[in-house]
Motif scaffolding. Structure first.
Motif, PDB file in Angstrom:
ATOM      1  N   GLY A  13      12.899   0.593  -5.306  1.00 17.11           N
ATOM      2  CA  GLY A  13      11.500   0.996  -4.703  1.00 17.11           C
ATOM      3  C   GLY A  13      10.820  -0.103  -4.108  1.00 17.11           C
ATOM      4  O   GLY A  13      11.671  -1.572  -3.537  1.00 17.11           O
ATOM      5  N   LEU A  14      10.060   0.040  -3.444  1.00 17.18           N
ATOM      6  CA  LEU A  14       9.453  -1.236  -2.834  1.00 17.18           C
ATOM      7  C   LEU A  14       9.700  -2.095  -3.817  1.00 17.18           C
ATOM      8  O   LEU A  14      10.016  -3.080  -3.041  1.00 17.18           O
ATOM      9  N   ALA A  15       9.197  -1.929  -5.232  1.00 11.19           N
ATOM     10  CA  ALA A  15       9.162  -3.692  -6.281  1.00 11.19           C
ATOM     11  C   ALA A  15      11.184  -3.899  -5.938  1.00 11.19           C
ATOM     12  O   ALA A  15      11.120  -5.272  -5.626  1.00 11.19           O
ATOM     13  N   GLU A  34      20.246   1.908  -6.640  1.00  9.17           N
ATOM     14  CA  GLU A  34      19.496   3.082  -6.933  1.00  9.17           C
ATOM     15  C   GLU A  34      20.299   4.859  -6.617  1.00  9.17           C
ATOM     16  O   GLU A  34      21.236   4.946  -6.764  1.00  9.17           O
ATOM     17  N   ALA A  35      19.200   5.372  -7.694  1.00 11.17           N
ATOM     18  CA  ALA A  35      19.317   6.615  -8.505  1.00 11.17           C
ATOM     19  C   ALA A  35      19.445   7.676  -7.491  1.00 11.17           C
ATOM     20  O   ALA A  35      20.396   8.479  -7.982  1.00 11.17           O
ATOM     21  N   CYS A  42       9.134   5.576  -4.509  1.00  9.22           N
ATOM     22  CA  CYS A  42       7.589   6.040  -4.479  1.00  9.22           C
ATOM     23  C   CYS A  42       7.686   5.939  -2.212  1.00  9.22           C
ATOM     24  O   CYS A  42       6.599   7.124  -2.486  1.00  9.22           O
ATOM     25  N   GLY A  56       5.375   9.465  -2.874  1.00  3.78           N
ATOM     26  CA  GLY A  56       3.950   8.678  -3.580  1.00  3.78           C
ATOM     27  C   GLY A  56       3.104   8.415  -2.513  1.00  3.78           C
ATOM     28  O   GLY A  56       2.218   9.005  -2.878  1.00  3.78           O
ATOM     29  N   PHE A  59      -1.412   6.594   1.148  1.00  2.01           N
ATOM     30  CA  PHE A  59      -2.650   6.026   2.634  1.00  2.01           C
ATOM     31  C   PHE A  59      -2.100   4.528   1.644  1.00  2.01           C
ATOM     32  O   PHE A  59      -2.158   3.615   0.488  1.00  2.01           O
TER      33      PHE A  59
HETATM   34  C1  LIG Z   1       1.597   9.901  -6.328  1.00  2.00           C
HETATM   35  C2  LIG Z   1       1.798   8.354  -5.997  1.00  2.00           C
HETATM   36  C3  LIG Z   1       0.520   8.629  -4.905  1.00  2.00           C
HETATM   37  C4  LIG Z   1       0.664   6.901  -4.961  1.00  2.00           C
HETATM   38  N1  LIG Z   1      -0.468   6.395  -3.571  1.00  2.00           N
HETATM   39  C5  LIG Z   1      -0.049   5.268  -3.757  1.00  2.00           C
HETATM   40  C6  LIG Z   1      -1.766   5.010  -2.717  1.00  2.00           C
HETATM   41  O1  LIG Z   1      -2.062   5.485  -1.927  1.00  2.00           O
HETATM   42  N2  LIG Z   1      -1.401   3.266  -2.048  1.00  2.00           N
HETATM   43  C7  LIG Z   1      -0.520   2.226  -2.558  1.00  2.00           C
HETATM   44  O2  LIG Z   1      -0.768   1.426  -2.124  1.00  2.00           O
HETATM   45  N3  LIG Z   1       0.370   2.858  -3.549  1.00  2.00           N
HETATM   46  C8  LIG Z   1       0.255   3.914  -4.064  1.00  2.00           C
HETATM   47  N4  LIG Z   1       1.396   4.928  -5.597  1.00  2.00           N
HETATM   48  C9  LIG Z   1       1.560   4.138  -5.989  1.00  2.00           C
HETATM   49  C10 LIG Z   1       3.412   3.032  -5.176  1.00  2.00           C
HETATM   50  O3  LIG Z   1       3.624   4.192  -4.282  1.00  2.00           O
HETATM   51  C11 LIG Z   1       4.603   2.548  -6.098  1.00  2.00           C
HETATM   52  O4  LIG Z   1       2.964   1.421  -6.456  1.00  2.00           O
HETATM   53  C12 LIG Z   1       4.803   1.805  -5.560  1.00  2.00           C
HETATM   54  O5  LIG Z   1       5.779   2.646  -4.580  1.00  2.00           O
HETATM   55  C13 LIG Z   1       5.992   1.434  -7.134  1.00  2.00           C
HETATM   56  O6  LIG Z   1       7.494   0.828  -6.374  1.00  2.00           O
HETATM   57  P1  LIG Z   1       8.403   0.238  -7.606  1.00  2.00           P
HETATM   58  O7  LIG Z   1       9.344  -0.465  -5.978  1.00  2.00           O
HETATM   59  O8  LIG Z   1       7.101  -0.044  -9.286  1.00  2.00           O
HETATM   60  O9  LIG Z   1       8.306   1.789  -8.212  1.00  2.00           O
HETATM   61  P2  LIG Z   1       9.487   3.370  -7.214  1.00  2.00           P
HETATM   62  O10 LIG Z   1       8.930   3.335  -6.048  1.00  2.00           O
HETATM   63  O11 LIG Z   1       9.403   4.188  -8.362  1.00  2.00           O
HETATM   64  O12 LIG Z   1      10.753   3.031  -7.261  1.00  2.00           O
HETATM   65  C14 LIG Z   1      11.576   3.445  -8.146  1.00  2.00           C
HETATM   66  C15 LIG Z   1      13.568   3.654  -8.193  1.00  2.00           C
HETATM   67  O13 LIG Z   1      13.868   2.972  -9.162  1.00  2.00           O
HETATM   68  C16 LIG Z   1      15.155   4.316  -9.036  1.00  2.00           C
HETATM   69  N5  LIG Z   1      15.520   3.686 -10.488  1.00  2.00           N
HETATM   70  C17 LIG Z   1      14.730   3.878 -11.659  1.00  2.00           C
HETATM   71  N6  LIG Z   1      15.380   4.343 -12.111  1.00  2.00           N
HETATM   72  C18 LIG Z   1      17.023   3.692 -11.783  1.00  2.00           C
HETATM   73  C19 LIG Z   1      18.376   3.752 -12.188  1.00  2.00           C
HETATM   74  N7  LIG Z   1      18.608   3.778 -13.503  1.00  2.00           N
HETATM   75  N8  LIG Z   1      19.379   3.459 -12.239  1.00  2.00           N
HETATM   76  C20 LIG Z   1      19.381   3.441 -10.319  1.00  2.00           C
HETATM   77  N9  LIG Z   1      17.577   3.618  -9.898  1.00  2.00           N
HETATM   78  C21 LIG Z   1      16.740   3.879 -10.993  1.00  2.00           C
HETATM   79  C22 LIG Z   1      13.973   4.797  -8.741  1.00  2.00           C
HETATM   80  O14 LIG Z   1      15.133   6.527  -8.047  1.00  2.00           O
HETATM   81  C23 LIG Z   1      13.402   4.886  -7.504  1.00  2.00           C
HETATM   82  O15 LIG Z   1      13.589   4.982  -5.977  1.00  2.00           O
HETATM   83  C24 LIG Z   1       1.683   6.287  -5.754  1.00  2.00           C
HETATM   84  C25 LIG Z   1       2.257   6.309  -6.340  1.00  2.00           C
HETATM   85  C26 LIG Z   1       2.558   7.223  -6.625  1.00  2.00           C
HETATM   86  C27 LIG Z   1       3.419   8.423  -8.040  1.00  2.00           C
END
Ligand SMILES: Cc1cc2nc3c(=O)[nH]c(=O)nc-3n(C[C@H](O)[C@H](O)[C@H](O)COP(=O)(O)OP(=O)(O)OC[C@H]3O[C@@H](n4cnc5c(N)ncnc54)[C@H](O)[C@@H]3O)c2cc1C
Length: 256
Positions: A13-15, A34-35, A42, A56, A59
């Motif tokens: 994901g982004l992080a 990545e799963a 998201c 996810g 905007f």
């Molecule tokens: C419905 C919705 C609307 C949103 N709207 C906004 C918005 O308008 N503006 C904004 O700034 N933010 C928004 N957000 C929040 C933003 O999308 C998230 O904060 C951000 O994308 C989180 O990034 P992340 O990398 O932490 O997690 P994620 O994007 O959830 O990524 C985690 C990744 O890890 C993978 N993963 C998990 N477990 C495993 C494993 N065991 N092995 C391998 N891979 C794994 C998953 O498949 C996923 O791809 C929204 C979120 C949602 C759900």
């Protein structure tokens, strides 16, 4: 972590992508797991029946955060991710529950024990152009005295029409209770006067101005509370259309 090390990042994901890129830039060998079959988490999209859906993020709420992230990753944000104006922004819900609804042109807010919000009407509004303190009735969040019944009963939601140039200031008490060596607080009056005097500045400059004044007031006294402030400013050219009309600055000064 030192250069040449091997690192596994779980989740693309982004992080995860940001962490992987940063570690690569620092000379580490990175493997990303990545799963899902695709990166983005998201922020990825899915195509179904010829339509593309966001998984996810709908905007970009915090462009300043992404600017910072891209800078750290040594990537050109403007080239890779140009900003696009969104024509149908609907509702933004701030962390403490305030709803900014640009379609309806209304701000709905409630108060659960936090410091009241300050509101300075825009130049086109009939109200006097001075800071109004908005403090609806409400009980401190988290008081579990009667299963939440009293909280529900006392919480009053208020709503107001927004006007071009309106300014809203939400802040924690660490801002107004910032103390100097003589134990005097910065105070609401000082903050309100500052906001009135400099309301026409863009919100990032207003934020700097407020923080500078607090720093000057506090002098060398130690910080005793966190300082968080959200400035919301309705575009002076906004005509009630649901376009990008809010210039927002969020600042968080962690406890030292
Ligand atoms: C419905 C919705 C609307 C949103 N709207 C906004 C918005 O308008 N503006 C904004 O700034 N933010 C928004 N957000 C929040 C933003 O999308 C998230 O904060 C951000 O994308 C989180 O990034 P992340 O990398 O932490 O997690 P994620 O994007 O959830 O990524 C985690 C990744 O890890 C993978 N993963 C998990 N477990 C495993 C494993 N065991 N092995 C391998 N891979 C794994 C998953 O498949 C996923 O791809 C929204 C979120 C949602 C759900």
């Amino acid at each position: 972590m030192s250069r040449g090390m091997s690192v596994a990042v779980i989740g693309g994901g982004l992080a995860g992508l940001a962490a992987a890129r940063l570690l690569c830039v620092r000379g580490m060998a990175v493997q990303l797991y990545e799963a899902n079959g695709k990166p983005g988490g998201c922020c990825a999209t899915t195509r179904v029946g010829g339509y593309t859906f966001n998984d996810g993020a709908l905007f970009l709420a915090l462009p300043a955060m992404l600017e910072h992230l891209f800078r750290r990753l040594e990537l050109d944000r403007g080239a890779l991710l140009p900003w696009r104006r969104i024509s149908a922004l609907q509702r933004t819900v701030l962390p403490e529950g305030t709803v900014v609804d640009l379609d309806a042109g209304r701000m709905t807010y409630a108060r659960a024990g936090h410091t009241p919000m300050m509101y300075l009407p825009g130049p086109g509004c009939d109200a006097l152009r001075e800071v109004h303190v908005l403090a609806p009735e409400g009980l401190v969040l988290g008081l579990k005295i009667d299963g939440g019944e009293m909280f529900e009963r006392l919480l009053a939601e208020e709503s107001m029409k927004m006007h071009p140039g309106d300014l809203y200031v939400l802040f924690t008490d660490g801002i107004t209770e910032a103390m100097n060596a003589g134990d005097d607080c910065f105070g609401e009056t000082r903050l309100a006067r500052l906001v009135e005097q400099h309301a026409d500045l863009p919100s990032d400059q207003l934020r700097e101005r407020v923080l500078r004044e607090i720093d000057a007031f506090v002098g060398g006294a130690p910080q005793h509370d966190d300082m968080t402030m959200i400035l919301l400013k309705v575009d002076a050219a906004w005509a009630g259309a649901p376009a990008r009309a809010i210039d927002a600055e969020i600042v968080q000064v962690a406890e030292r």
